[in-house]
Scaffold this motif. Structure first.
Motif, PDB file in Angstrom:
ATOM      1  N   UNK A 182       0.221   5.087  -8.636  1.00  7.39           N
ATOM      2  CA  UNK A 182       1.441   5.307  -7.984  1.00  7.39           C
ATOM      3  C   UNK A 182       2.153   6.621  -8.750  1.00  7.39           C
ATOM      4  N   UNK A 183       2.376   7.681  -8.068  1.00  6.46           N
ATOM      5  CA  UNK A 183       3.207   8.827  -8.675  1.00  6.46           C
ATOM      6  C   UNK A 183       4.282   8.720  -9.365  1.00  6.46           C
ATOM      7  N   UNK A 184       4.964   7.427  -9.144  1.00  5.25           N
ATOM      8  CA  UNK A 184       6.375   7.098  -9.890  1.00  5.25           C
ATOM      9  C   UNK A 184       6.025   6.748 -11.333  1.00  5.25           C
ATOM     10  N   UNK A 196      11.251  -0.240 -10.355  1.00  8.92           N
ATOM     11  CA  UNK A 196      10.697  -0.412  -8.810  1.00  8.92           C
ATOM     12  C   UNK A 196       9.265  -1.315  -8.811  1.00  8.92           C
ATOM     13  N   UNK A 197       8.859  -1.828  -9.998  1.00 13.12           N
ATOM     14  CA  UNK A 197       7.417  -2.550  -9.969  1.00 13.12           C
ATOM     15  C   UNK A 197       7.674  -3.605 -10.580  1.00 13.12           C
ATOM     16  N   UNK A 198       8.707  -4.006 -11.357  1.00 14.13           N
ATOM     17  CA  UNK A 198       8.718  -5.152 -12.236  1.00 14.13           C
ATOM     18  C   UNK A 198       8.183  -6.489 -11.409  1.00 14.13           C
ATOM     19  N   UNK A 199       7.420  -7.009 -12.289  1.00 19.36           N
ATOM     20  CA  UNK A 199       7.130  -8.607 -11.355  1.00 19.36           C
ATOM     21  C   UNK A 199       5.921  -8.483 -10.494  1.00 19.36           C
ATOM     22  N   UNK A 240       0.885  -1.244  -0.138  1.00 19.05           N
ATOM     23  CA  UNK A 240       0.059  -0.012   0.034  1.00 19.05           C
ATOM     24  C   UNK A 240       0.906   1.205  -0.081  1.00 19.05           C
ATOM     25  N   UNK A 241       1.487   1.425  -1.183  1.00 20.66           N
ATOM     26  CA  UNK A 241       2.661   2.302  -1.097  1.00 20.66           C
ATOM     27  C   UNK A 241       2.740   3.037  -2.555  1.00 20.66           C
ATOM     28  N   UNK A 242       3.548   4.393  -2.215  1.00 15.46           N
ATOM     29  CA  UNK A 242       3.978   4.893  -3.707  1.00 15.46           C
ATOM     30  C   UNK A 242       5.343   5.346  -3.502  1.00 15.46           C
ATOM     31  N   UNK A 243       5.673   6.042  -4.622  1.00 15.62           N
ATOM     32  CA  UNK A 243       6.960   6.668  -4.944  1.00 15.62           C
ATOM     33  C   UNK A 243       8.112   5.373  -4.659  1.00 15.62           C
ATOM     34  N   UNK A 244       9.023   5.674  -3.907  1.00 19.78           N
ATOM     35  CA  UNK A 244      10.163   4.719  -3.997  1.00 19.78           C
ATOM     36  C   UNK A 244      10.507   3.772  -2.736  1.00 19.78           C
ATOM     37  N   UNK A 245      10.659   4.500  -1.763  1.00 21.16           N
ATOM     38  CA  UNK A 245      11.124   3.854  -0.458  1.00 21.16           C
ATOM     39  C   UNK A 245      10.359   2.418  -0.127  1.00 21.16           C
TER      40      UNK A 245
END
Length: 398
Positions: free
Chosen positions: A45-47, A64-67, A15-20
Motif C-alpha cells: 500500500x502506498x500509504x 488506517x490499517x491497525x488490526x 483490495x485497496x490502497x491509500x485512504x478512502x
C-alpha cells in the motif's frame, strides 16, 4: 459486555490502497471485523510511505490499517486470482478502489464474485463515479476537494480566494460514508439474506456533505421570495484575544445577548438582535456587530473572558492545537486516545473509533501489519494446496 466488537464474525476482504477505502475497513476492524488486506508484493500500500514515520512505520498507515491482516498477493497471476475467489467465497464484504473497468479485467468484479458468494457485500469506491465524462479521471483528495465545491465553500470572506482544508478531508469523509453504507447493507442482508453491490464516488460523498449548509439559495429553483439569511458557519472567525484564540457560537437569544455584553456591546433592547428570526433577517447588521466584537476581544484575556462566557452558558471553547488534545482533561475523561506498542516504531498514540458501544466494545491497541505478514497464515486457513514456498518462488505471494 462480551468483549467482542459489533462486527465480530464479519470477514472483510480489502483490495485497496491509500485512504478512502482502507479507512472504511479500518472502522470495521476497530469494531471487531476480520479484515484481510490484500497488497501487491514488493511495494504494498502506498500509504506505508506517506506522512510522519518512525523507523519506517508511517503513522497514517498504522492508524488506517491497525488490526488488519496483510496478504501480499499478485492479482495478475492465475493462482493469485484463484486465491482471491476462494477468500471471497467465505467473506461477508469485499471493497476496492480500482478505476471503473479494472476489477472486470482482473476478474474480481461483482458478477464474478457473486457467483461464488451470493451473500457478498461488494463495495467499489471511485473518485468521480462509474459513468460520465470524468469516470476514468484519476482522483486524489485535493483534486476531489476542488471539484466537489470544498475550495469555493472555504473562500476567504474578504478576498474571495478559494482555499482547501489542510487535511485529507475527502478521503476521510468517503471512508466514513462507506463504513456506514457497509453496516446498512449487512443489516439489510440479515433481513433479506442476499448480498448487494455498493458504488460510492468520492465527489458524491463530499458534495452531499457540503450541500445543506453551503449551497445557500441554490437549493431553491424558483427565484421569488428568497432570503439568504445567516450562514451557520461561513464567516465564523476565531476570536483573537491578547493571549490566545477561542471560538463562540451564540445562536440562541440569551447566549447572543450575553456574548455581546461580555465583549463590550450591550445590544439588549435592539429589535434587530432580539430574536434569532430578527438576526436572520438582519444578517448584515449582525456581521457588522461581530466585527466590533472581534476588535474588542483583542484587548481581553482569553481565559478570563471564557470563564465569563461559560458562566453565562454561552457555547465557547479555546482553540487547541492537535498535539494538545491527548493531554487535555476532557479528552482524557472521554478515553479517546490509546497507545499501541509497535515492535519497530515503539509506542504510537492514536484515537479509537469515536462511538462507544456498551455491550460490544471496539478493539483498541492493535498494530498495523507488515507487508505480507499473514500470507502463510491466511493460505493455511484456506487449505490452499500449493505450498507457500512454491507460491513465493512463482511470485504469487510475498
Amino acid at each position: 459486555m462480551n468483549g467482542k466488537g459489533p462486527f465480530h464474525g464479519i470477514r472483510v476482504i480489502e483490495l485497496a490502497s491509500a485512504l478512502a477505502a482502507p479507512g472504511a475497513s479500518a472502522i470495521l476492524a476497530d469494531q471487531g471485523a476480520d479484515v484481510i488486506k490484500i497488497e501487491p508484493p514488493g511495494m504494498g500500500d502506498i500509504l506505508r510511505y506517506m506522512g510522519a514515520s518512525r523507523h519506517g512505520v508511517s503513522n497514517l498507515f498504522q492508524h488506517y490499517n491497525r488490526g488488519k491482516r496483510s496478504l501480499a498477493l499478485n492479482l495478475k497471476h492465475p493462482d493469485g486470482l484463484a486465491i482471491v475467489r476462494r477468500l471471497a467465497a467465505g467473506a461477508d464484504v469485499l471493497l476496492h478502489n480500482f478505476r471503473p473497468g479494472v476489477a472486470e479485467r482482473l476478474g474480481v468484479d461483482y458478477a464474478a464474485l457473486r457467483a461464488v458468494q451470493p451473500k457478498l457485500i461488494y463495495v467499489t469506491v471511485t473518485g468521480f463515479g462509474h459513468e460520465g465524462p470524468y469516470a476514468q479521471k484519476p482522483a486524489w483528495d485535493n483534486v476531489v476537494q476542488a471539484f466537489a465545491g470544498v475550495a469555493h465553500s472555504q473562500a476567504d470572506t474578504g478576498t474571495g480566494e478559494p482555499t482547501q482544508y489542510y487535511q485529507i478531508f475527502a478521503d476521510k469523509l468517503t471512508a466514513l460514508t462507506a463504513a456506514q453504507a457497509i453496516g446498512a447493507a449487512l443489516f439489510a442482508r440479515e433481513r433479506s439474506g442476499g448480498g448487494q453491490e455498493i458504488r460510492l464516488a468520492m465527489i458524491d460523498a463530499v458534495a452531499a456533505f457540503l450541500w445543506p449548509d453551503t449551497c445557500g439559495s441554490a437549493a431553491f429553483l424558483e427565484p421569488d421570495g428568497i432570503l439568504d439569511g445567516q450562514s451557520l458557519a461561513k464567516g465564523n472567525r476565531l476570536l483573537r484575544f491578547r493571549d490566545g484564540w477561542a471560538q463562540v457560537a451564540p445562536t440562541d437569544d440569551a447566549s447572543f445577548l450575553a456574548t455581546c455584553r461580555i465583549l463590550g456591546e450591550d445590544v439588549a433592547g435592539d429589535p434587530r438582535f432580539a430574536t434569532i428570526r430578527a438576526r436572520n433577517e438582519n444578517a448584515q447588521e449582525v456581521r457588522t456587530l461581530f466585527g466590533r466584537l472581534y476588535a474588542r476581544a483583542r484587548e481581553m484575556a482569553v481565559d478570563e473572558t471564557l470563564a465569563q462566557l461559560e458562566a453565562a452558558d454561552v457555547p465557547c471553547a479555546k482553540a487547541l492545537r492537535v498535539d494538545e488534545l491527548p493531554t487535555h482533561p476532557q479528552f482524557q475523561a472521554n478515553g479517546l486516545f490509546s497507545v499501541t506498542d509497535h515492535p519497530r516504531a515503539g509506542p504510537i498514540r492514536g484515537p479509537r473509533t469515536p462511538a462507544r458501544f456498551g455491550a460490544t466494545p471496539d478493539v483498541v491497541g492493535l498494530k498495523a501489519p507488515e507487508l505480507g505478514e499473514h500470507s502463510e497464515q491466511i493460505l493455511a486457513e484456506l487449505g490452499w494446496e500449493t505450498p507457500a514456498a512454491v507460491l513465493r518462488e512463482q511470485g504469487v505471494i510475498a
